[in-house]
Motif scaffolding. Structure first.
Motif, PDB file in Angstrom:
ATOM      1  N   GLN A   1       3.689  -5.260   7.237  1.00 21.83           N
ATOM      2  CA  GLN A   1       3.169  -5.215   8.602  1.00 21.83           C
ATOM      3  C   GLN A   1       3.470  -3.867   9.252  1.00 21.83           C
ATOM      4  O   GLN A   1       4.626  -3.442   9.343  1.00 21.83           O
ATOM      5  CB  GLN A   1       3.813  -6.339   9.423  1.00 21.83           C
ATOM      6  N   GLU A   2       2.400  -3.170   9.660  1.00 21.78           N
ATOM      7  CA  GLU A   2       2.499  -1.888  10.379  1.00 21.78           C
ATOM      8  C   GLU A   2       3.382  -0.892   9.615  1.00 21.78           C
ATOM      9  O   GLU A   2       4.189  -0.172  10.213  1.00 21.78           O
ATOM     10  CB  GLU A   2       3.057  -2.118  11.785  1.00 21.78           C
ATOM     11  N   ASN A   3       3.217  -0.850   8.300  1.00 18.66           N
ATOM     12  CA  ASN A   3       4.027   0.054   7.470  1.00 18.66           C
ATOM     13  C   ASN A   3       3.150   0.590   6.346  1.00 18.66           C
ATOM     14  O   ASN A   3       3.059   0.002   5.263  1.00 18.66           O
ATOM     15  CB  ASN A   3       5.245  -0.693   6.909  1.00 18.66           C
ATOM     16  N   ALA A   4       2.459   1.721   6.603  1.00 20.72           N
ATOM     17  CA  ALA A   4       1.531   2.277   5.627  1.00 20.72           C
ATOM     18  C   ALA A   4       2.264   2.729   4.364  1.00 20.72           C
ATOM     19  O   ALA A   4       1.711   2.652   3.257  1.00 20.72           O
ATOM     20  CB  ALA A   4       0.771   3.452   6.240  1.00 20.72           C
ATOM     21  N   THR A   5       3.503   3.173   4.507  1.00 22.11           N
ATOM     22  CA  THR A   5       4.250   3.644   3.330  1.00 22.11           C
ATOM     23  C   THR A   5       4.461   2.519   2.327  1.00 22.11           C
ATOM     24  O   THR A   5       4.244   2.700   1.114  1.00 22.11           O
ATOM     25  CB  THR A   5       5.609   4.210   3.770  1.00 22.11           C
ATOM     26  N   GLN A   6       4.862   1.344   2.814  1.00 27.21           N
ATOM     27  CA  GLN A   6       5.105   0.228   1.895  1.00 27.21           C
ATOM     28  C   GLN A   6       3.806  -0.328   1.318  1.00 27.21           C
ATOM     29  O   GLN A   6       3.798  -0.851   0.200  1.00 27.21           O
ATOM     30  CB  GLN A   6       5.888  -0.877   2.615  1.00 27.21           C
ATOM     31  N   LYS A   7       2.713  -0.199   2.055  1.00 24.87           N
ATOM     32  CA  LYS A   7       1.422  -0.615   1.489  1.00 24.87           C
ATOM     33  C   LYS A   7       1.070   0.247   0.275  1.00 24.87           C
ATOM     34  O   LYS A   7       0.555  -0.268  -0.725  1.00 24.87           O
ATOM     35  CB  LYS A   7       0.330  -0.505   2.558  1.00 24.87           C
ATOM     36  N   GLU A   8       1.340   1.531   0.371  1.00 19.38           N
ATOM     37  CA  GLU A   8       1.079   2.413  -0.765  1.00 19.38           C
ATOM     38  C   GLU A   8       2.068   2.157  -1.896  1.00 19.38           C
ATOM     39  O   GLU A   8       1.712   2.202  -3.076  1.00 19.38           O
ATOM     40  CB  GLU A   8       1.142   3.869  -0.310  1.00 19.38           C
TER      41      GLU A   8
END
Length: 964
Positions: free
Chosen positions: A449-456
């Motif tokens: 949630q609201e964390n582009a780094t962890q999505k990548e």
């Protein structure tokens, strides 16, 4: 009593109208009897009849009973009977054994009698005044009657008490009553009084209610106490729930610290009684009231920090990991810990460090996740664990990174000796239990949630499907399970697994173009989504269709056009051909129109009556609300509009990067300014210290001067008796070579004076140039400011040279004075050694007197020249001071000019030029601080010291001349 027996006998023997007649007679006796005993007996008889013949007594006797309360206050017994009778008339507590219809009638009867009683507000005020009586037979019935009135018509009675003078304060005195019966019923009274009335809640709180209630809870044994503790906790909830003022007062009063002993239950299995479970449940709910997500964020955050600092959170975690705790208490404890750590980084970090008492120790998060993905655990417990995990990750990017890192290849334990949170989530995500699939998918979505780094980072996760087959990515495995649909036999809801995976994919792909590219790279995903959306399925499948439409819309909206076959325009054309834009938007709208969507959007806690209702997550509803409109607009946009929007986005990104850069520059400059300010403050302190030292030295010098003057006066008195021969002898002691040397030194001083005067003339010329350059307009201001800086630097060098010359002159003058003192000493010694002359030496004496007169005249001339040189030196010093003031004035004018230049540039230039000028200004300010700041103050102090030395020398020369 005989009369009462007759009345009671008549009730059982005669018809119904006989009781009415009896009640009427009793009312007449109450109204007309002059003897107090007769009235008391009549009221006691009415009390005995009031329970059975409630309607008749209420209709006929209420007015008379109120009159008794007003007139017979001196007799506590009759007052107690009257209050008990009114309580029996109004209260519905004695009607439990009657049938339902009769109960409803009695409730209506009680509210009607209550309305009659409070119609005259003076009756309630009278009742409040009676509560001040300490007599048990008056106070206790009064408390019960007022409680019954509040239960019947609470808001109306609350309003009357609120406007009554000292009404609430009188009721608060009940908590301090030493008789437990009255105190306990007083707690029940305050419960009814404070229900849903914020104004009364505030008054009760500020009447020290928190202190008294917490004392009662402690006296009764905290969670081991009886029903009195339960009543106090309910009253505390009434005072604190949805009342921000009272919550703040509770926190500021340090009452949160007093809650910690409530939860010291220990590990010993001492038994959990039903009352203890109820008490502890209410205590946990009270903690949740203080940290509820619906409270203002600031108030919640301060309460969370206070709970951590006093050790309350640690105590709750101890209960969480303890054995033998009842299931409902454990569930409520998990929910309480969840809200205590939600959004608070310190509390979340502590919770991450908690370990379960197992061998080997495991993190509490891992133990809780094991319960969540275990289908044998109770449903409410699994929901509580999911809520705890969500609260742990809420606004906690550090925790999100730790959870995702347990899935990455480099951090997975190859030995398999310990289970990580990521492995448990993957196991739940791909199990055959649909509820475990849904919970694991939602939990993993909260880690992104609201964390582009962890999505990548999550795109790097690889899963081993079977032996011999290459590993597949987590994203690919999710889409594989999604495409299989109902082919896999699962326990639970048919659509729950697919909805959970779709929510996870939507959260993963939103605001992450790289994840969208990976998703579109699998050529089977887009045909599957379009096929699902285009089909006409039943109502159950409509939610799946809506989520598929949302996922496809996210793939369009966050598409960076890196894949040629799946660019934005091509995907929109595909939707128009196979689905239709209107049909696509209609399917997308199925999500927000669903009833379960509205229920999930209300509260963060996943609170569902059964697993079938577990469809939507609260945070996902926010995402749908955010994206539904923009996806609809994106579907209807043309390619040209898309291009324009992309250009605008790029421009905004560039602008944001520029703004970010200059923000960083400004931040650095602010830091530099702070450093310079600190340096200035330290220099000021040093300057003040030096000034105090100079003041002390000046006072010491003045003392030495006074001592010196005193000694000279004494020496003058000693030498007054010596005659003219002594003067001649002293002058005779001065050698001609020394006089010549003095003349040479005087000539040298004259040449130095001429050199100084020429340098002063050059300096005056430079000052005139500075003044003329400052008056020049417009474009020459920058050049003038630069020239001013150079000229000021030259002036400072010249000033330094002049000061060094002055110092050397003062040294030479000092040397001359010492030599003069030596000469005087020599003459005194000579005078002592010369004998008194006789008459035969008259001619020689005349010759000596002539020579002495010539030498005296020459010495006087030398003294005059020295005095003239001293005056010229003083004039030069004054000119130096005036030049210093002129330079300071020019510097101030130069600063003003630079300020005017900066203001004009601010009106003409844009942000970039302004910031560049600021950089230049900062550099110039630092140079000025180094060149003109502290050293100028030190030079001023040197000048003041030189001035003092010159004054001393002038005084010495004048006195020496007088002596000669």
């Amino acid at each position: 009593m005989n009369f009462l027996r007759g009345v009671m006998g008549g009730q059982s023997a005669g018809p119904q109208h006989t009781e009415a007649e009896t009640i009427q007679k009793l009312c007449d006796r109450v109204a007309s009897s002059t003897l107090l005993d007769d009235r008391r007996n009549a009221v006691r008889a009415l009390k005995s009849l009031s329970k059975k013949y409630r309607l008749e007594v209420g209709i006929q006797a209420m007015e008379h009973l109120i009159h008794v309360l007003q007139t017979d206050r001196s007799d506590s017994e009759i007052i107690g009977y009257a209050l008990d009778t009114l309580y029996n008339i109004i209260s519905n507590d004695e009607e439990e054994e009657v049938e339902e219809n009769s109960t409803r009638q009695s409730e209506d009867l009680g509210s009607q009698f209550t309305e009659i009683f409070i119609k005259q507000q003076e009756n309630v005020t009278l009742l409040l005044s009676l509560l001040e009586e300490f007599d048990f037979h008056v106070r206790w019935p009064g408390v019960k009657l007022l409680t019954s009135l509040l239960k019947q018509l609470g808001p109306q009675v609350q309003q009357i008490i609120l406007v009554s003078p000292m009404g609430v304060s009188r009721l608060m005195d009940l908590l301090a009553d030493s008789r437990e019966v009255i105190r306990n019923d007083g707690v029940l009274l305050l419960q009814a009084l404070t229900r849903s009335n914020g104004a009364i809640q505030k008054i009760v709180a500020f009447e020290n209610a928190f202190e008294r209630l917490l004392d009662i809870i402690t006296e009764e044994g905290n969670s081991d106490g009886g029903i009195v503790v339960e009543d106090c906790l309910i009253l505390l909830q009434n005072l604190l729930k949805n009342n921000n003022s009272n919550q703040n007062f509770f926190k500021e009063g340090s009452y949160i610290q007093r809650m910690k002993p409530w939860f010291e239950v220990g590990d010993e299995n001492s038994g959990w009684s039903a009352q203890k479970v109820t008490n502890l449940h209410l205590m946990l709910q009270l903690v949740r009231v203080l940290v509820s997500p619906t409270n203002p964020p600031g108030a919640t955050s301060s309460c969370q920090k206070a709970m951590f600092q006093c050790g309350l959170l640690q105590q709750l975690c101890t209960i969480l990991m303890a054995t033998g705790v009842p299931a409902d208490i454990l569930t409520e404890t998990i929910n309480t810990v969840s809200e205590v750590i939600r959004g608070c980084q310190v509390n979340q970090d502590y919770f991450a460090s908690v370990n379960a008492p197992s061998n080997p120790p495991r993190p509490a998060i891992v133990v809780l996740l094991m319960s969540m993905v275990n289908e044998r655990q109770p449903f409410v417990l699994r929901c509580a664990v999911l809520y705890c995990f969500q609260c742990f990750l809420y606004k906690n990017q550090k925790g999100q990174g730790e959870i995702v890192s347990t899935l990455l290849p480099s951090t997975i334990d190859a030995t398999g000796s310990s289970v990580s949170a990521g492995q448990l989530l993957c196991g739940g995500l791909f199990s055959t239990d649909s509820l475990s699939n849904w919970c694991a998918a939602v939990a993993l979505a909260h880690a992104l949630q609201e964390n582009a780094t962890q999505k990548e980072q999550l795109l790097r996760v690889q899963l081993a499907t079977s032996i011999g087959n290459p590993p597949v990515s987590l994203l690919q495995q999710c889409t594989n399970i999604l495409s299989q649909g109902d082919k896999i036999d699962r326990r639970g809801s048919k659509i729950q697994t697919r909805i959970g995976l779709l929510m996870l994919l939507c959260t993963w792909l939103s605001n992450c173009p790289i994840a969208v590219t990976h998703f579109l790279h699998n050529s089977a995903n887009v045909p599957f989504l379009t096929g699902q959306i285009a089909e006409n399925l039943g109502e159950e499948e409509q939610l799946v269709q809506g989520l598929c439409a949302l996922l496809l819309g996210i793939s369009i909206y966050f598409n960076d056009n890196s894949l040629e076959n799946y660019m934005k325009e091509k995907l929109k054309q595909l939707i128009e051909k196979r689905i239709g834009k209107e049909n696509f938007v209609e399917k997308l709208g199925f999500i927000s129109k669903h009833e379960l969507y509205s229920r999930a959007s209300q509260k963060p806690q996943p609170n569902f009556p059964s697993p079938e209702y577990m469809i939507f997550d609260h945070e996902f509803t926010k995402l749908v609300k955010e994206l539904e409109g923009v996806i609809t607009k994106a579907i209807y946009k043309s390619s040209e509009e898309d291009k324009k929007e992309e250009e605008v986005k790029k421009t905004l990104e560039q602008h944001d990067s520029i703004v970010t850069h200059y923000k960083n520059v400004i931040r650095e400059q602010d830091l530099q300014l702070d450093d310079l300010k600190q340096q200035i403050s330290t220099l000021k302190c040093q300057n003040e210290q030096l000034q105090t030292a100079v003041t002390q030295q000046a006072s010491q010098i003045q003392q030495h001067k006074d001592q010196y003057n005193l000694l000279k006066v004494q020496l003058g008195k000693d030498n007054q008796h010596q005659g003219s021969y002594s003067d001649g002898a002293q002058m005779n002691g001065i050698q001609p070579e020394e006089i010549g040397r003095l003349r040479e030194e005087i000539e040298e001083l004259k040449s130095n004076r001429e050199l100084l005067q020429s340098q002063l003339a050059e300096k005056d010329f430079l000052i005139e140039n500075l003044k003329s350059s400052q008056t020049s307009p417009g474009t020459n201001e920058a050049t003038a400011s630069a020239r001013d800086s150079e000229q000021i630097a030259e002036l400072k060098q010249e000033m330094a040279t002049l000061k060094s010359q002055l110092i050397s002159q003062s040294v030479e003058i000092t040397k001359l004075q010492t030599e003069k003192q030596e000469l005087l000493q020599k003459t005194e010694a000579f005078a002592k050694s010369v004998p008194v002359p006789g008459e035969s030496e008259t001619a020689k004496t005349t010759d000596v007197e002539g020579r002495l007169a010539a030498l005296l005249q020459e010495t006087i001339e030398l003294k005059n020249e020295i005095k003239a040189l001293s005056e010229e030196r003083t004039a030069i010093k004054e000119q130096l001071d005036s030049s210093n003031s002129t330079i300071a004035t020019l510097q101030n004018e130069r600063n003003k000019l630079e300020g005017d230049i900066t203001d004009s540039k601010k009106e003409q230039d844009d942000l970039l030029v302004l910031l560049a000028d600021q950089d230049q200004k900062m550099l110039s300010l630092k140079n000025k601080l180094k060149e003109l700041g502290h050293p100028v103050e030190e030079e001023d102090e040197l000048e003041s010291g030189d001035q003092d030395d010159e004054d001393d020398e002038d005084e010495d020369d004048g006195k020496d001349q007088d002596h000669i």
